[in-house]
Design an enzyme around this catalytic site. Structure first.
Site, PDB file in Angstrom:
ATOM      1  N   GLU A   1       9.674  -7.141  -6.783  1.00 57.51           N
ATOM      2  CA  GLU A   1      10.264  -6.049  -7.557  1.00 57.51           C
ATOM      3  C   GLU A   1       9.790  -6.087  -9.006  1.00 57.51           C
ATOM      4  O   GLU A   1       9.536  -5.037  -9.621  1.00 57.51           O
ATOM      5  CB  GLU A   1      11.789  -6.135  -7.501  1.00 57.51           C
ATOM      6  CG  GLU A   1      12.361  -5.853  -6.112  1.00 57.51           C
ATOM      7  CD  GLU A   1      13.849  -6.131  -6.031  1.00 57.51           C
ATOM      8  OE1 GLU A   1      14.401  -6.688  -7.014  1.00 57.51           O
ATOM      9  OE2 GLU A   1      14.469  -5.805  -5.000  1.00 57.51           O
TER      10      GLU A   1
ATOM     11  N   SER B   1      -8.165 -17.858  -4.666  1.00 61.92           N
ATOM     12  CA  SER B   1      -8.164 -16.729  -3.733  1.00 61.92           C
ATOM     13  C   SER B   1      -9.384 -16.683  -2.820  1.00 61.92           C
ATOM     14  O   SER B   1      -9.387 -15.968  -1.819  1.00 61.92           O
ATOM     15  CB  SER B   1      -8.068 -15.411  -4.509  1.00 61.92           C
ATOM     16  OG  SER B   1      -6.737 -15.166  -4.905  1.00 61.92           O
TER      17      SER B   1
ATOM     18  N   HIS C   1      -0.014  -7.433   2.663  1.00 58.97           N
ATOM     19  CA  HIS C   1      -0.859  -8.576   2.318  1.00 58.97           C
ATOM     20  C   HIS C   1      -0.591  -9.027   0.890  1.00 58.97           C
ATOM     21  O   HIS C   1      -0.508 -10.223   0.606  1.00 58.97           O
ATOM     22  CB  HIS C   1      -2.336  -8.214   2.475  1.00 58.97           C
ATOM     23  CG  HIS C   1      -3.256  -9.307   2.034  1.00 58.97           C
ATOM     24  ND1 HIS C   1      -3.466 -10.451   2.775  1.00 58.97           N
ATOM     25  CD2 HIS C   1      -3.995  -9.463   0.902  1.00 58.97           C
ATOM     26  CE1 HIS C   1      -4.297 -11.248   2.130  1.00 58.97           C
ATOM     27  NE2 HIS C   1      -4.627 -10.669   0.988  1.00 58.97           N
ATOM     28  N   SER C   2      -0.464  -8.089  -0.005  1.00 57.71           N
ATOM     29  CA  SER C   2      -0.131  -8.365  -1.407  1.00 57.71           C
ATOM     30  C   SER C   2       0.382  -7.071  -2.016  1.00 57.71           C
ATOM     31  O   SER C   2       0.517  -6.053  -1.334  1.00 57.71           O
ATOM     32  CB  SER C   2      -1.370  -8.864  -2.171  1.00 57.71           C
ATOM     33  OG  SER C   2      -2.288  -7.799  -2.362  1.00 57.71           O
TER      34      SER C   2
END
Length: 482
Positions: A159, A245, A374-375
């Site tokens: 959020e 990543s 996923h993100s």
């Protein structure tokens, strides 16, 4: 070493007990076919904790020699080289190979899929005939509360990103059991090489909510000094290597660390996590072969959550998931229900003991589902049906399943649930407020921690940057000390 030898003797005595099958996962929309599982020995210390209170424990196990190739059926059928015709047996490096007049190709896949080890059914009830490591009330409650904390942290930080307060976030929703149960089965001395969906391991090891917030906001107390993306956590104190990543690069790193631990005779192992997509990278294959040949004490944990961003497993590989790839490289492997905290805990505890005592790598494929996107850069409803997401979220939620089990043991209640969730939410909101108000790391930190003495070109770049900030202060954040 003496401890491991004693455990091996206990294991031999244990194998005189009854034999039984592992529990299996129920059919599901994307993993519906089951098959025989591969047998593996369960370490004695783990065996002592398995089964009923009277010790009548059921386990399917076999005694394996620590020497590779000595356990194969072909080896059992062979006699000494002096007593066998060279036209029947080839004494080849790595072991003897029998000849056959029949031309037979190894099939591309088994008729049935490898079975999946499971302890709790979908309603949080113990499956009849199961075998698992018994957990205490204290351990079970901590596992559950950490899963709830992780779930709540994901919701609030997600959020915050949507509000523009942080630049990026990635959740573990649907994979909380893999995070927490694996961490619970490990030692703080074990070195963890994460992908990026394993913050629960850090949480279990004592990384505070404030430390998570500091990293996501990149303030002056961020251990990465603001030079990493949000969720790229790392902590020397917790033996948790910094997230990167780039897919699968951490896997061979873990093998190297494991080999170092072995050479230093440490009672510890390395553990690395990756997704199903990572198994398509060359790093994965090189790492498994490296680990098998060097007999490195490393645990490979594949979170097969069905999707590599938008690529489904059906497009990712034609083999039976990741578990069969271990056997191809000579790595002992097991498939586990990734949404069953007790199954994950038991499997990782057994894998850790085998890795350390027997000096061998272990591959664990955990079947789960990525309920979240996923993100924050992804909208998964564009490539998978919403009904599928909602079904996994409601019917297969690992947190709910584990809660039903601890409630059946009278270790948890609705009142405790409400109080704990409210408390965690309050702590997280406070941590975000604190992290958000702290100033950023100084500009000079951009140029440190690479060279002992910065070369002239970096010194020049630093000077130019500081001059540019002075000339155009309106273009740079005011909370970044120059």
């Amino acid at each position: 070493m003496a401890l491991c030898m004693r455990k091996s003797l206990n294991l031999i005595n244990l194998l005189k007990s009854k034999m039984g099958l592992l529990g299996t996962i129920n059919p599901s929309p994307w993993a519906s076919t089951l098959s025989r599982h591969h047998e593996f020995p369960v370490p004695a210390q783990t065996a002592q904790n398995l089964g009923s209170s009277d010790g009548d424990w059921i386990v399917k196990a076999i005694v394996l020699s620590s020497r590779r190739f000595k356990w194969t059926k072909a080896e059992k059928q062979l006699i000494s080289r002096n007593d066998v015709d060279d036209n029947k047996v080839l004494d080849f490096p790595g072991g003897k190979v029998s000849f056959t007049p029949e031309m037979r190709f190894i099939p591309e896949s088994p008729e049935e899929r490898t079975r999946c080890y499971r302890v709790l059914d979908g309603e949080g009830q113990l499956i009849i005939g199961n075998n698992f490591v018994q957990v205490s009330k204290e351990l079970a409650v901590k596992m559950y509360t950490d899963m709830v904390t992780l779930q709540t942290m994901d919701t609030i930080f997600y959020e915050a990103q949507r509000q523009g307060r942080i630049s990026f976030y990635l959740t573990t929703i649907g994979e909380e059991a893999i995070n927490i149960a694996t961490a619970a089965a490990l030692s703080i001395d074990d070195h963890v090489f994460p992908q990026y969906r394993e913050p629960g391991v850090l949480l279990w090891r004592g990384f505070t909510l404030q430390e998570f917030a500091n990293q996501c906001f990149g303030n002056k107390f961020d251990y990465g000094k603001g030079r990493q993306m949000p969720i790229h956590y790392g902590s020397n104190k917790h033996n948790y290597f910094t997230v990167s990543s780039t897919i699968a690069t951490q896997i061979p790193h873990a093998v190297g660390a494991a080999y170092s631990l072995k050479m230093d005779r440490k009672e510890a192992c390395a553990v690395t996590y990756f997704g199903d997509g990572g198994t398509s990278e060359g790093d994965f294959h090189a790492a498994l072969n490296f680990a098998a040949v060097m007999e490195a004490p490393v645990i490979f944990i594949c979170r097969n959550n069905g999707w590599a961003i938008s690529t489904p497993t059906s497009d990712q590989f034609r083999s039976d998931g990741a578990v069969v790839r271990g056997q191809a490289y000579g790595v002992r492997s097991i498939r586990v229900d990734g949404n069953d905290a007790l199954a994950i805990y038991s499997a990782v505890l057994a894998a850790r003991e085998m890795a350390i005592c027997e000096h061998r790598p272990i591959l664990i494929e955990a079947l789960t589902y990525r309920v979240g996107h996923h993100s924050t850069s992804d909208d998964s409803t564009k490539y998978r049906p919403i009904d599928e997401i909602e079904w996994w979220k409601s019917a297969r939620d690992p947190v709910t399943r584990f809660r039903k089990w601890i409630e059946s043991k009278r270790w948890w209640s609705g009142e405790a649930e409400s109080e704990f969730r409210s408390s965690v939410r309050t702590q997280l909101l406070h941590a975000i407020q604190v992290a958000e108000k702290l100033e950023k790391p100084p500009v000079a930190d951009i140029f440190t921690d690479v060279y002992d003495v910065p070369p002239s070109n970096l010194q020049e770049q630093e000077k130019l940057l500081k001059e540019t900030i002075k000339r155009h202060p309106q273009d740079y954040p005011s909370d970044v000390p120059s």
